[in-house]
Motif scaffolding. Structure first.
Motif, short mmCIF file in Angstrom:
data_model
loop_
_atom_site.label_atom_id
_atom_site.label_comp_id
_atom_site.label_asym_id
_atom_site.label_seq_id
_atom_site.Cartn_x
_atom_site.Cartn_y
_atom_site.Cartn_z
N PHE A 168 0.92 -1.14 0.02
CA PHE A 168 -0.16 -0.03 0.07
C PHE A 168 0.91 1.25 -0.16
CE2 PHE A 168 -2.70 3.34 2.00
CZ PHE A 168 -3.82 3.02 1.23
N ALA A 169 2.08 0.97 0.39
CA ALA A 169 3.08 2.20 0.55
C ALA A 169 3.14 2.82 -1.08
CB ALA A 169 4.67 1.72 1.05
N PHE A 170 3.11 2.12 -1.84
CA PHE A 170 3.29 2.57 -3.51
C PHE A 170 2.09 3.64 -3.67
CE2 PHE A 170 5.53 -1.50 -4.08
CZ PHE A 170 6.76 -0.95 -4.57
N LEU A 171 0.93 3.29 -3.09
CA LEU A 171 -0.43 4.22 -3.38
C LEU A 171 -0.11 5.35 -2.41
CD1 LEU A 171 -3.31 1.58 -2.92
CD2 LEU A 171 -2.04 2.39 -5.38
N LEU A 172 0.42 5.37 -1.28
CA LEU A 172 0.67 6.42 -0.63
C LEU A 172 1.80 7.05 -1.19
CD1 LEU A 172 0.30 5.11 3.17
CD2 LEU A 172 -1.45 6.67 1.68
N GLN A 173 2.69 6.82 -2.01
CA GLN A 173 3.58 7.60 -2.63
C GLN A 173 3.15 8.53 -3.67
OE1 GLN A 173 6.92 4.91 -3.88
NE2 GLN A 173 8.23 5.55 -2.25
N ALA A 174 2.07 7.96 -4.24
CA ALA A 174 1.38 8.71 -5.16
C ALA A 174 0.21 9.55 -5.05
CB ALA A 174 0.89 7.71 -6.26
N LYS A 175 -0.35 9.07 -3.82
CA LYS A 175 -1.51 9.97 -3.43
C LYS A 175 -1.47 10.05 -1.85
CE LYS A 175 -3.73 10.13 -7.28
NZ LYS A 175 -3.90 11.42 -8.10
N PRO A 176 -2.06 11.16 -1.36
CA PRO A 176 -2.03 11.26 0.13
C PRO A 176 -3.06 10.17 0.59
CG PRO A 176 -3.16 13.31 -0.73
CD PRO A 176 -2.67 12.26 -2.05
N GLY A 177 -3.04 9.76 1.87
CA GLY A 177 -3.90 8.65 2.22
C GLY A 177 -3.42 8.05 3.70
N CYS A 178 -4.18 6.98 4.04
CA CYS A 178 -3.84 6.51 5.32
C CYS A 178 -4.04 5.12 5.39
CB CYS A 178 -4.65 7.22 6.62
SG CYS A 178 -4.64 6.64 8.29
N TYR A 179 -3.56 4.30 6.05
CA TYR A 179 -3.55 3.06 6.33
C TYR A 179 -3.58 2.59 7.81
CZ TYR A 179 -1.81 -1.94 5.68
OH TYR A 179 -1.52 -3.21 5.79
N VAL A 180 -4.60 1.60 8.09
CA VAL A 180 -4.87 1.51 9.55
C VAL A 180 -5.00 -0.12 9.78
CG1 VAL A 180 -6.38 3.73 9.79
CG2 VAL A 180 -7.36 1.18 9.35
N PHE A 181 -4.76 -0.21 11.19
CA PHE A 181 -4.67 -1.59 11.62
C PHE A 181 -6.06 -1.92 12.18
CE2 PHE A 181 0.10 -1.81 12.61
CZ PHE A 181 0.35 -2.17 11.32
N LEU A 182 -6.63 -2.91 12.33
CA LEU A 182 -8.05 -3.36 12.66
C LEU A 182 -7.54 -4.66 13.65
CD1 LEU A 182 -11.03 -3.36 13.42
CD2 LEU A 182 -11.51 -4.31 11.20
N GLY A 183 -7.61 -4.75 14.88
CA GLY A 183 -7.43 -5.77 15.74
C GLY A 183 -8.14 -6.99 15.30
N ASN A 184 -7.61 -7.87 15.43
CA ASN A 184 -8.00 -9.51 15.04
C ASN A 184 -8.32 -10.40 16.22
OD1 ASN A 184 -8.70 -11.18 12.58
ND2 ASN A 184 -7.32 -12.46 13.12
N GLY A 185 -7.79 -9.46 17.36
CA GLY A 185 -7.73 -10.52 18.61
C GLY A 185 -6.83 -11.52 18.68
N ASP A 186 -6.89 -12.37 19.74
CA ASP A 186 -6.12 -13.56 20.01
C ASP A 186 -6.38 -14.83 19.16
OD1 ASP A 186 -4.02 -11.67 21.42
OD2 ASP A 186 -5.40 -11.73 23.03
N GLY A 187 -7.46 -14.97 18.83
CA GLY A 187 -7.80 -16.30 17.98
C GLY A 187 -8.78 -17.00 18.78
N GLU A 188 -9.62 -16.24 19.82
CA GLU A 188 -10.90 -16.94 20.46
C GLU A 188 -11.97 -17.20 19.45
OE1 GLU A 188 -10.25 -13.66 21.61
OE2 GLU A 188 -8.28 -14.45 22.42
N HIS A 189 -11.87 -16.26 18.47
CA HIS A 189 -12.98 -16.58 17.29
C HIS A 189 -12.84 -17.87 16.61
CE1 HIS A 189 -9.60 -14.89 15.21
NE2 HIS A 189 -9.83 -15.67 14.11
N ARG A 190 -11.79 -18.79 16.58
CA ARG A 190 -11.69 -20.08 16.00
C ARG A 190 -12.20 -20.86 16.98
NH1 ARG A 190 -5.40 -20.60 15.45
NH2 ARG A 190 -5.61 -20.10 17.84
N ALA A 191 -13.65 -21.38 16.56
CA ALA A 191 -14.48 -21.84 17.36
C ALA A 191 -13.97 -23.62 17.35
CB ALA A 191 -15.99 -22.17 16.79
N GLY A 192 -13.37 -23.93 16.40
CA GLY A 192 -13.04 -25.51 16.39
C GLY A 192 -12.26 -25.70 15.08
N GLY A 193 -11.76 -26.92 15.01
CA GLY A 193 -11.15 -27.46 13.85
C GLY A 193 -9.93 -26.41 13.56
#
Ligand SMILES: [Zn+2]
Ligand SMILES: [Zn+2]
Length: 396
Positions: A334-359
């Motif tokens: 995404f750094a290439f896009l930010l070299q060409a245009k202004p913008g912003c990149y963000v992190f969205l928390g995925n947690g520690d893995g409790e969402h993996r119900a099984g398997g």
């Protein structure tokens, strides 16, 4: 949490899309099926699409009103060449390929936003919905730019998002300025003169020279860069020789360099070359010095970051947005896009893995791990963020 209400109605569909893409991972520039799935959905929702930028890239165009303002929202679509260890229903059906970075989730969240924006159009301007190939080392973003992304789809700013394991699920993190590092690789061959190991005086030993270069390089970060500038120089491979009693002809050093600025990178590359050439010359050897710059540093722009923060806060509340998150030494095209245009990149928390119900596999739920899975609980959060961001950037 203030989610965009109608998006909750799309959740069964978004989860089905996410899991379908997860089950059918495709590697860089091979995302044909994924690209077809994305284009089919956009078309079904009445969104015009541009295809073929970056081979498999897809751009949806959602216009409203008369304003010439435009923004781009970007998701990546590619998977990794690795074996999935999960056994749940939506695990990869292709041996040796896996969505272990959550690009399946990024694609589904952006589709959710596109669906909403196409129906509600509570903005004045144009939203370009960008699905790019080959984030994992293939520079798909650069390829889309080279193929005319910003000529065919002129936009004022561009925004990106990545799920971030370890960060609490549903919380956001961002920082203005450098947030991810430049990624570079080097390969240096020390050319000595092979011979009998019992007669070193008749050889030029490339092994000892490679060792001296490796040690001298470690003084670049400790003694030559500004202590306040982060940099990493990791030698990850040293290859030489084939026998206990033979001095080889050459030795090879391979590794990676990471920096947050191009000026530090320039210094690192220049000094690595000078030291390698100089040390080799001191021992009557020569070097072949090859340094390849892959992804540039990812640098968030101040005004666009402020807007992104406002949009994140509107969805998850002030307390759940960390505006000073620690930058990552990982890299992102995404750094290439930010070299060409202004913008912003963000992190969205995925947690520690409790969402993996099984398997799931026994490993941690971390990026590029065979036991990873995207957290479907993020689907409405990421989609809501995209919607609020577009509505704020292009407020009527
Ligand atoms: Zn990745
Ligand atoms: Zn990724």
């Amino acid at each position: 949490m203030r989610l965009v209400e109608p998006i909750l109605g799309y959740l069964p569909e978004l989860e089905a899309i996410r899991r379908d893409i997860h089950a059918h991972p495709e590697l860089s520039y091979e995302e044909q099926r994924t690209s077809d799935v994305v284009a089919a959905r956009l078309t079904e929702w009445g969104i015009p699409v541009v295809r073929g930028l970056g081979v498999t890239g897809v751009v949806g165009i959602i216009k409203n009103g008369t304003s010439p303002r435009a923004i781009g929202l970007r998701a990546d679509m590619d998977a990794l060449p690795m074996q999935e260890l999960n056994t749940f229903e939506h695990a990869s059906r292709h041996a040796g390929k896996m969505h272990a970075c959550g690009h399946d989730g990024h694609t589904a969240m952006l589709l959710g936003a596109a669906h909403y924006l196409s129906r509600h159009r509570n903005f004045d301007g144009t939203v370009y919905i960008i699905f790019q190939p080959a984030e994992e080392g293939g520079a798909g973003a650069r390829r889309m730019i080279e193929d005319g992304l910003f000529d065919k789809c002129p936009m004022d700013a561009v925004y990106g998002l990545h799920n971030w394991p370890g960060l609490k699920a549903g919380t956001f993190g961002v920082v203005a300025g450098p947030m991810m590092a430049s990624s570079n690789e080097f390969r240096v061959v020390v050319n000595g003169k092979g011979g009998h190991a019992a007669q070193p005086q008749r050889a030029i030993d490339p092994v000892m020279i490679a060792v001296q270069i490796a040690q001298a390089w470690q003084t670049i970060v400790s003694r030559e860069t500004n202590p306040l500038d982060a940099a990493v120089l990791s030698i990850t491979q040293i290859h030489a020789g084939s026998a206990t009693n033979v001095i080889p002809n050459d030795a090879v050093l391979v590794g990676t360099v990471r920096t947050f600025t191009t000026s530090v990178l320039d210094l690192m590359e220049r000094r690595m070359r000078e030291i390698a050439v100089g040390v080799a010359a001191a021992f009557n050897a020569t070097v072949e010095f090859d340094f390849k710059r892959n992804y540039p540093p990812l640098v968030n722009h101040a005004a666009e970051t402020a807007l992104a923060v406002e949009a994140m806060r509107a969805v998850v509340g002030d307390a759940n947005v960390d505006t000073g998150i620690e930058p990552s030494m990982g890299a992102e095209d995404f750094a290439f896009l930010l070299q060409a245009k202004p913008g912003c990149y963000v992190f969205l928390g995925n947690g520690d893995g409790e969402h993996r119900a099984g398997g799931h596999g026994l490993g941690p739920c971390q990026l590029h791990n065979g036991s990873y899975d995207f957290n479907d609980g993020l689907l409405p959060i990421g989609a809501s963020y995209w919607v609020r961001l577009a509505e704020m950037a292009l407020a009527a």
